[in-house]
Design an enzyme around this catalytic site. Sequence first.
Site, PDB file in Angstrom:
ATOM      1  CB  ILE A  10     -24.909  93.344 -94.504  1.00  0.00           C
ATOM      2  CG1 ILE A  10     -24.387  94.212 -95.670  1.00  0.00           C
ATOM      3  CG2 ILE A  10     -24.034  91.897 -94.133  1.00  0.00           C
ATOM      4  CD1 ILE A  10     -23.342  95.025 -95.222  1.00  0.00           C
ATOM      5  N   GLY A  31     -19.097  86.827 -86.303  1.00  0.00           N
ATOM      6  CA  GLY A  31     -19.612  88.167 -86.805  1.00  0.00           C
ATOM      7  C   GLY A  31     -20.218  88.252 -88.052  1.00  0.00           C
ATOM      8  CG  ASP A  33     -15.494  87.062 -91.984  1.00  0.00           C
ATOM      9  OD1 ASP A  33     -14.258  86.862 -91.534  1.00  0.00           O
ATOM     10  OD2 ASP A  33     -15.637  86.639 -93.079  1.00  0.00           O
ATOM     11  CB  VAL A 125     -14.546  90.679 -82.915  1.00  0.00           C
ATOM     12  CG1 VAL A 125     -13.116  90.059 -82.456  1.00  0.00           C
ATOM     13  CG2 VAL A 125     -15.830  89.637 -82.931  1.00  0.00           C
ATOM     14  CE1 TYR A 126     -10.504  91.295 -85.323  1.00  0.00           C
ATOM     15  CE2 TYR A 126     -10.491  92.694 -87.226  1.00  0.00           C
ATOM     16  CZ  TYR A 126     -10.039  91.622 -86.677  1.00  0.00           C
ATOM     17  OH  TYR A 126      -9.511  90.555 -87.449  1.00  0.00           O
TER      18      TYR A 126
HETATM   19  N1  APR Z   1     -25.323  92.132 -90.963  1.00  0.00           N
HETATM   20  C1  APR Z   1     -24.838  93.277 -90.969  1.00  0.00           C
HETATM   21  N2  APR Z   1     -24.032  93.645 -89.661  1.00  0.00           N
HETATM   22  C2  APR Z   1     -23.658  92.599 -88.888  1.00  0.00           C
HETATM   23  C3  APR Z   1     -24.106  91.458 -89.026  1.00  0.00           C
HETATM   24  C4  APR Z   1     -25.072  91.186 -89.967  1.00  0.00           C
HETATM   25  N3  APR Z   1     -25.503  89.484 -90.426  1.00  0.00           N
HETATM   26  N4  APR Z   1     -23.496  90.260 -88.284  1.00  0.00           N
HETATM   27  C5  APR Z   1     -22.751  91.119 -87.422  1.00  0.00           C
HETATM   28  N5  APR Z   1     -23.078  92.657 -87.876  1.00  0.00           N
HETATM   29  C6  APR Z   1     -22.188  93.837 -87.123  1.00  0.00           C
HETATM   30  C7  APR Z   1     -21.998  93.601 -85.772  1.00  0.00           C
HETATM   31  O1  APR Z   1     -22.739  93.893 -84.980  1.00  0.00           O
HETATM   32  C8  APR Z   1     -20.789  94.726 -85.756  1.00  0.00           C
HETATM   33  O2  APR Z   1     -21.827  95.960 -85.646  1.00  0.00           O
HETATM   34  O3  APR Z   1     -21.017  93.918 -87.869  1.00  0.00           O
HETATM   35  C9  APR Z   1     -20.213  94.831 -87.026  1.00  0.00           C
HETATM   36  C10 APR Z   1     -18.948  94.312 -87.142  1.00  0.00           C
HETATM   37  O4  APR Z   1     -18.697  93.333 -86.102  1.00  0.00           O
HETATM   38  P1  APR Z   1     -17.839  92.002 -86.579  1.00  0.00           P
HETATM   39  O5  APR Z   1     -18.492  91.282 -87.264  1.00  0.00           O
HETATM   40  O6  APR Z   1     -17.271  91.531 -85.041  1.00  0.00           O
HETATM   41  O7  APR Z   1     -16.379  92.628 -87.146  1.00  0.00           O
HETATM   42  P2  APR Z   1     -15.117  93.519 -86.603  1.00  0.00           P
HETATM   43  O8  APR Z   1     -15.470  93.990 -85.247  1.00  0.00           O
HETATM   44  O9  APR Z   1     -14.776  94.003 -87.897  1.00  0.00           O
HETATM   45  O10 APR Z   1     -14.203  92.017 -86.308  1.00  0.00           O
HETATM   46  C11 APR Z   1     -13.590  91.344 -87.320  1.00  0.00           C
HETATM   47  O11 APR Z   1     -14.595  89.495 -86.156  1.00  0.00           O
HETATM   48  O12 APR Z   1     -16.247  88.254 -87.162  1.00  0.00           O
HETATM   49  C12 APR Z   1     -14.626  88.241 -86.791  1.00  0.00           C
HETATM   50  O13 APR Z   1     -13.771  87.292 -88.902  1.00  0.00           O
HETATM   51  C13 APR Z   1     -14.289  88.586 -88.531  1.00  0.00           C
HETATM   52  O14 APR Z   1     -11.885  88.097 -87.243  1.00  0.00           O
HETATM   53  C14 APR Z   1     -12.763  89.098 -87.891  1.00  0.00           C
HETATM   54  C15 APR Z   1     -13.285  90.051 -86.807  1.00  0.00           C
END
Ligand code: APR
Length: 173
Positions: A10, A31, A33, A125-126
């Site tokens: 993204i 992730g 973020d 992660v969530y």
């Molecule tokens: N581009 C697009 N999507 C991505 C990228 C990227 N560079 N990196 C990871 N993802 C995807 C993951 O594979 C997943 O499908 O984003 C989606 C959401 O996963 P997470 O990033 O783990 O987010 P979430 O499940 O909402 O958990 C949020 O995780 O990263 C930490 O700081 C964040 O504490 C928060 C929690």
Amino acid sequence: MNIEVVTGNITTLEVDAIVNAANCGLLGGGGVDGAIHRAAGKELYEECLKLVEGLPEHRGTTGQAYLTGAGRLPCKFVIHTPGPVYRDGEHGEPQLLANCYENSLRRAEEMKCSSIAFPCISTGVYGYPKEAAAEIAIRTVRSFSPVTLEKVVFCCFEPGDEEIYRKFLNKKS
Ligand code: APR
């Protein structure tokens, strides 16, 4: 409003706004973020610090959406939305996840964006089940009445996610 599904990073998308699946601390994490903060650079972190200072208890709220600049990213804005941590679907998670999409669309419209890209919020992660999350994402975007938004991109990252989104997109709304 045109809805697209892609698989990719993204942080590379040249849209007006990208949405960050944040946590309530709003100061980065793992992730997507972590990827967004790494690509955007220190400037984004510093802007998030100022954002957080102006919030009650210096924290965000699940389901809300918070707009910042984009530092070194090719987009204009980052919209940080803390998704729900999935428990069992009986603790308000579906509505909170829908709020993430709805409020992010609203923030983008307030800045007169014409395009926005979403990651698969809460499905990493969530722990939100991917199919249930995709259904909520598509239903919420489809029910939104845009003024300036012309393009919504669902940016999948993990193999197989794109097919899940396409399955729901191909279903009549
Ligand atoms: N581009 C697009 N999507 C991505 C990228 C990227 N560079 N990196 C990871 N993802 C995807 C993951 O594979 C997943 O499908 O984003 C989606 C959401 O996963 P997470 O990033 O783990 O987010 P979430 O499940 O909402 O958990 C949020 O995780 O990263 C930490 O700081 C964040 O504490 C928060 C929690």
